[in-house]
Design an enzyme around this catalytic site. Structure first.
Site, PDB file in Angstrom:
ATOM      1  N   HIS A  83     -33.013 -18.274  15.785  1.00  0.00           N
ATOM      2  CA  HIS A  83     -32.447 -19.222  16.779  1.00  0.00           C
ATOM      3  C   HIS A  83     -30.812 -19.155  16.655  1.00  0.00           C
ATOM      4  CE1 HIS A  83     -31.647 -22.470  19.562  1.00  0.00           C
ATOM      5  NE2 HIS A  83     -33.141 -22.480  19.645  1.00  0.00           N
ATOM      6  N   GLY A 157     -10.389 -29.958  16.527  1.00  0.00           N
ATOM      7  CA  GLY A 157     -10.240 -29.272  15.312  1.00  0.00           C
ATOM      8  C   GLY A 157     -10.206 -27.840  15.543  1.00  0.00           C
ATOM      9  N   ALA A 165     -20.094 -25.635   7.263  1.00  0.00           N
ATOM     10  CA  ALA A 165     -20.966 -26.486   8.372  1.00  0.00           C
ATOM     11  C   ALA A 165     -20.733 -26.109   9.578  1.00  0.00           C
ATOM     12  CB  ALA A 165     -20.476 -27.883   8.153  1.00  0.00           C
TER      13      ALA A 165
END
Length: 281
Positions: A83, A157, A165
């Site tokens: 995925h 950001g 992450a």
């Protein structure tokens, strides 16, 4: 006036390590007022989808706590799966259920995104109703290139993603049905051809997104689909379209899978929808 009720259906890039998924579930459950409705994991996709609902503030806090655990425990540098993904807490949609609007959920998404960046240091993309520009509304546009080669800079950001992450894609949308059909073949080209035939972007069925993926653990392939508006294209209509396309290629259906919940209205006439996955609203 009745209290507002919203749903959140975050997708996390972990479908094999049960302890990590349980830790994320625990973080979400720890918020008073949150009801965890369903959690399911898939090892081939290497992905887990957790569905929970409640008052807006509680759901937003539950999402933030789940994202925090995912960012701490999931390292995308070691992640593999069929995925697409760009983040440990990959996609976090907020959905209005009762006495809440899509615009209100978009505002919740933006506030949650601010917290994710400020508190966790994970860059954020906004999509669908929370998107900052039309080209960023579709999830596939935002996530293009994935964790390794992101095509777009984050809205908050960045420009670099978090080293382990990645980024978090947060948004607001209407009820969506995630529906997979497994085929009795391991020929990936067949699943990909059917996906191209039925998806809206290729001129197929309205409001249908689809891709063909291999299921190594089952020696099968899958047509993995999202129905973004079941009133335009029904669940039964999608099932029949895939069945017919598979039959034309000499392939039968091995099984079906609903990921998350299906509104009762959308499940009418569909005997392949388990009763415990019908959402009463």
């Amino acid at each position: 006036m009745a209290h507002p009720l919203i749903e959140c259906v975050p997708n996390f890039s972990e479908g094999r390590a049960a302890a990590t998924v349980q830790a994320i579930e625990g973080a979400i459950r720890s918020v008073s007022g949150v009801l965890l409705l369903r959690s399911e994991s898939d090892p081939d996709h290497n992905r887990s989808v957790i569905t929970f609902a409640g008052p807006p503030d509680a759901v937003a806090e539950g999402a933030l706590r789940g994202i925090a655990v995912a960012a701490e425990r999931i390292d995308l540098r070691c992640h593999t799966g069929v995925h697409p993904r760009i983040g440990a807490a990959d996609v976090v949609p907020f959905v209005p259920l009762e006495n809440a609007t899509l615009e209100e959920c978009a505002a919740i998404a933006r506030r949650t995104g601010e917290s994710v960046w400020k508190k966790l240091g994970v860059p954020v993309y906004f999509y669908e109703a929370a998107a900052r520009s039309p080209e960023r509304r579709p999830l596939e546009n935002v996530r293009r290139g994935g964790f390794e080669h992101p095509a777009l800079a984050p809205d908050l950001g960045g420009p670099a993603l978090h080293p382990s992450a990645g980024a978090c894609v947060i948004g607001a949308r209407k009820l969506l049905i995630a529906f997979n059909m497994n085929l009795n073949t391991n020929d990936l080209s067949i699943a990909q051809a059917i996906a191209r035939k039925i998806r809206a972007s290729s001129g197929g069925l309205p409001s249908v997104k689809a891709m063909g993926v291999p299921l190594a653990s089952r020696n099968q392939v899958q047509v993995s689909m999202n129905l973004t508006d079941f009133e335009q294209t029904s669940l039964l209509g999608v099932y029949e379209a895939v069945r017919q396309e598979a039959s034309l290629r000499g392939v039968t259906i091995a099984g079906t899978q609903i990921v998350g919940l299906v509104p009762r209205q959308a499940a009418l006439g569909c005997n392949f929808v388990p009763s415990n996955q019908i959402l009463e609203i």
